[in-house]
Write an enzyme that holds these catalytic residues in place. Sequence first.
Site, mmCIF file in Angstrom:
data_model
loop_
_atom_site.group_PDB
_atom_site.id
_atom_site.type_symbol
_atom_site.label_atom_id
_atom_site.label_comp_id
_atom_site.label_asym_id
_atom_site.label_seq_id
_atom_site.Cartn_x
_atom_site.Cartn_y
_atom_site.Cartn_z
ATOM 1 N N ALA A 1 -18.036 2.587 46.527
ATOM 2 C CA ALA A 1 -18.034 3.081 47.959
ATOM 3 C C ALA A 1 -19.466 2.894 48.927
ATOM 4 O O ALA A 1 -20.578 2.294 48.098
ATOM 5 C CB ALA A 1 -17.865 4.760 47.876
ATOM 6 N N HIS A 2 -19.382 2.053 49.729
ATOM 7 C CA HIS A 2 -20.469 2.364 50.476
ATOM 8 C C HIS A 2 -21.984 3.482 50.318
ATOM 9 O O HIS A 2 -21.092 4.561 50.390
ATOM 10 C CB HIS A 2 -20.604 1.944 52.369
ATOM 11 C CG HIS A 2 -21.949 1.510 52.950
ATOM 12 N ND1 HIS A 2 -22.926 2.628 52.705
ATOM 13 C CD2 HIS A 2 -22.170 -0.037 53.490
ATOM 14 C CE1 HIS A 2 -23.958 1.128 53.544
ATOM 15 N NE2 HIS A 2 -23.551 -0.019 54.232
ATOM 16 N N PRO A 3 -23.419 3.318 49.881
ATOM 17 C CA PRO A 3 -23.783 4.322 49.920
ATOM 18 C C PRO A 3 -24.151 5.676 50.637
ATOM 19 O O PRO A 3 -24.677 6.565 50.400
ATOM 20 C CB PRO A 3 -25.394 3.690 49.772
ATOM 21 C CG PRO A 3 -25.166 2.597 50.468
ATOM 22 C CD PRO A 3 -23.631 2.092 50.024
#
Length: 399
Positions: free
Chosen positions: A229-231
């Site tokens: 997942a994107h941060p």
Amino acid sequence: MRPLEDIRIIAVEQYGAGPFGSMHLADLGADVIKIEEPGTGGDVGRYVPPYAHGEDSLFFETFNRGKRSLSLDLATTSGREVFEDLVRHSDAVWSNLRGDVPANIGITYDQLKHVNPSIVCCSLTGFGMTGPRAAQPGYDYILQGLAGWMDLTGEPGGPPAKSGLSIVDYSGGFVAAIALLAGVHAARRDGHGMDCDLSLFDTAVGMLTYPAAWHLNAGFEPVRTRYSAHPSLVPFQLFPSADGWVVVGCAKEKFWQRLVAVLDVPALTDPRFATFADRRTHADVLLPLLEETFATRTTDEWLALLEPAGIPCGPVNDVAAALRDPHTLARGLIVETEHPHWGTVRQIASPVRVGAVPPVYRRAPRRGEDLTYVADLLGYDEHHLNRLRTAGAFGKAPE
């Protein structure tokens, strides 16, 4: 003319990073003359298994198409004579060696400017030509660990993981190619050359980008995320489908609104998911809902709904699927060359596109096959060439 047909590069290179960068310059028309040390069999890339036959390997073909090869012993007086003659007729000396080696073998600007004041000496090394690690060998795998990449990669709680490709090597090759082109431009403008001191370490640290800026300015501590997942953007990650995986990214609010409409799950209209900040705050509630939903259909079924709605998405292809993707074929990303042993060799085109003139692809050279070309370029007659041969310039002198 192709964009770089007026540039000649002497490449003292080996294996991956350096040859990768210079290959793209060759694809654009640069005359890249690859120097191979005769006593050790030339570039070690020629022998990389499993697809290798004698000195012909598909690994070497991948990184060296469009170049010329000259077997030359730089440790001999006669070999050095040929090398300096090439410097007189060239724009740049390109290398990827350990940080202390360019100076040791005499290929820095200060050591060559008396031969050609405009020469650009572009050295791509593991750690650069200065600093406490300058004399250390640097390889992609080591750099991915050292620069923090592996700590960022993988599932939470799992071991550190490297990229499946040698991204530091390839990025370093592109960085060095940019530096070489900038150096040649400046040398032609100003009348004098320079050193370009590039490193895989600098490249890897430089690509930490915004996580580094967040850490330096706000104390951000990166953590690994589930399903890559994107941060900060939610949702922007992998989701398991009924038969594989699908990547979905809502990098703008309009994409989230479209996704809610396509999925048609009433719970997703909850005000807790209204904005970027809201979705990030309540990710622990939102993501299980999305995972449950995406698991109900196959990847292809989801793509058939998401793509027409203009939602950023894609499958997780294996290499075979990526190579047969219709867009891969439409963009002309698979090219062919002809080889004496391998026959028709299919490989990936350069992604660097300049103007409308299509690139011309030529197979990688056999070791030392371009001696005649170099002799003609430098104006060597047969007597001069025989003297150099006898003196061992091109390898062990004949008995």
